[in-house]
Write a protein that holds these residues in place. Structure first.
Motif, short mmCIF file in Angstrom:
data_model
loop_
_atom_site.label_atom_id
_atom_site.label_comp_id
_atom_site.label_asym_id
_atom_site.label_seq_id
_atom_site.Cartn_x
_atom_site.Cartn_y
_atom_site.Cartn_z
N THR A 183 -3.73 -9.55 -5.48
CA THR A 183 -2.64 -8.98 -6.26
C THR A 183 -1.47 -9.96 -6.24
N ALA A 184 -0.65 -9.85 -7.26
CA ALA A 184 0.54 -10.70 -7.36
C ALA A 184 1.71 -9.85 -7.83
N PHE A 185 2.87 -10.13 -7.28
CA PHE A 185 4.09 -9.43 -7.65
C PHE A 185 5.19 -10.47 -7.82
N LYS A 186 5.92 -10.38 -8.93
CA LYS A 186 7.04 -11.29 -9.15
C LYS A 186 8.31 -10.47 -9.20
N GLY A 187 9.19 -10.73 -8.26
CA GLY A 187 10.49 -10.10 -8.24
C GLY A 187 11.54 -11.08 -8.74
N HIS A 188 12.78 -10.71 -8.58
CA HIS A 188 13.87 -11.56 -9.07
C HIS A 188 13.96 -12.89 -8.33
N GLN A 189 13.74 -12.88 -7.00
CA GLN A 189 13.88 -14.10 -6.23
C GLN A 189 12.66 -14.43 -5.38
N THR A 246 -1.06 -11.21 -2.44
CA THR A 246 -1.82 -10.54 -1.39
C THR A 246 -3.30 -10.79 -1.64
N VAL A 247 -3.98 -11.29 -0.64
CA VAL A 247 -5.41 -11.56 -0.71
C VAL A 247 -6.08 -10.70 0.35
N GLU A 248 -7.07 -9.91 -0.07
CA GLU A 248 -7.72 -8.99 0.86
C GLU A 248 -9.22 -8.95 0.60
N ASP A 249 -9.99 -8.85 1.68
CA ASP A 249 -11.43 -8.67 1.52
C ASP A 249 -11.93 -7.63 2.52
N GLY A 250 -13.17 -7.29 2.43
CA GLY A 250 -13.75 -6.26 3.29
C GLY A 250 -14.30 -6.78 4.59
N GLY A 251 -14.05 -8.03 4.89
CA GLY A 251 -14.57 -8.64 6.11
C GLY A 251 -13.88 -8.14 7.37
N LEU A 274 2.05 -13.29 6.34
CA LEU A 274 1.70 -12.16 7.19
C LEU A 274 0.19 -11.96 7.19
N PHE A 275 -0.35 -11.71 8.36
CA PHE A 275 -1.76 -11.36 8.50
C PHE A 275 -1.84 -9.89 8.88
N VAL A 276 -2.56 -9.11 8.08
CA VAL A 276 -2.67 -7.67 8.27
C VAL A 276 -4.14 -7.31 8.42
N GLN A 277 -4.42 -6.20 9.05
CA GLN A 277 -5.79 -5.71 9.21
C GLN A 277 -6.68 -6.76 9.86
N ASN A 278 -6.19 -7.29 10.97
CA ASN A 278 -6.93 -8.30 11.73
C ASN A 278 -7.21 -9.56 10.91
N GLY A 279 -6.39 -9.85 9.94
CA GLY A 279 -6.54 -11.05 9.14
C GLY A 279 -7.37 -10.88 7.89
N SER A 280 -7.90 -9.69 7.63
CA SER A 280 -8.67 -9.50 6.40
C SER A 280 -7.75 -9.30 5.20
N LYS A 281 -6.46 -9.20 5.46
CA LYS A 281 -5.46 -9.11 4.40
C LYS A 281 -4.35 -10.10 4.73
N VAL A 282 -4.05 -10.96 3.78
CA VAL A 282 -3.03 -11.99 3.98
C VAL A 282 -1.98 -11.82 2.88
N ILE A 283 -0.71 -11.79 3.28
CA ILE A 283 0.39 -11.63 2.33
C ILE A 283 1.24 -12.90 2.40
N MET A 284 1.36 -13.56 1.25
CA MET A 284 2.12 -14.80 1.15
C MET A 284 3.34 -14.58 0.27
N THR A 285 4.52 -14.89 0.80
CA THR A 285 5.76 -14.73 0.03
C THR A 285 6.38 -16.09 -0.22
N PHE A 286 6.73 -16.33 -1.47
CA PHE A 286 7.37 -17.57 -1.88
C PHE A 286 8.73 -17.22 -2.50
#
Length: 69
Positions: A2-8, A13-18, A54-66
């Motif tokens: 998923t991708a989200f674009k805010g003002h700044q 978010t990249v997630e898999d079932g692993g 951020l690594f979530v769910q033991n690393g099966s979900k990664v959130i990258m903010t730019f």
């Protein structure tokens, strides 16, 4: 993915079932014993290029903010 674009910022978010991975024990690709390996640079680059990683769910979900200023 998923991708989200805010003002700044842009958030990907990249997630898999692993099962995830041990994100606290990632080999450094810049050490001499890892320099010639053809894998192991993705997380290193993500850490260097993102403003927040951020690594979530033991690393099966990664959130990258730019930040986009």
């Amino acid at each position: 993915l998923t991708a989200f674009k805010g003002h700044q910022r842009v958030i990907f978010t990249v997630e898999d079932g692993g099962e995830g991975f041990d994100f606290n024990n990632i080999p450094d690709p810049t050490t001499p014993e890892n320099l010639i390996k053809v894998t192991g640079r993705g997380l290193f680059l993500m850490k260097k290029l993102t403003n927040e990683l951020l690594f979530v769910q033991n690393g099966s979900k990664v959130i990258m903010t730019f930040s986009i200023e």
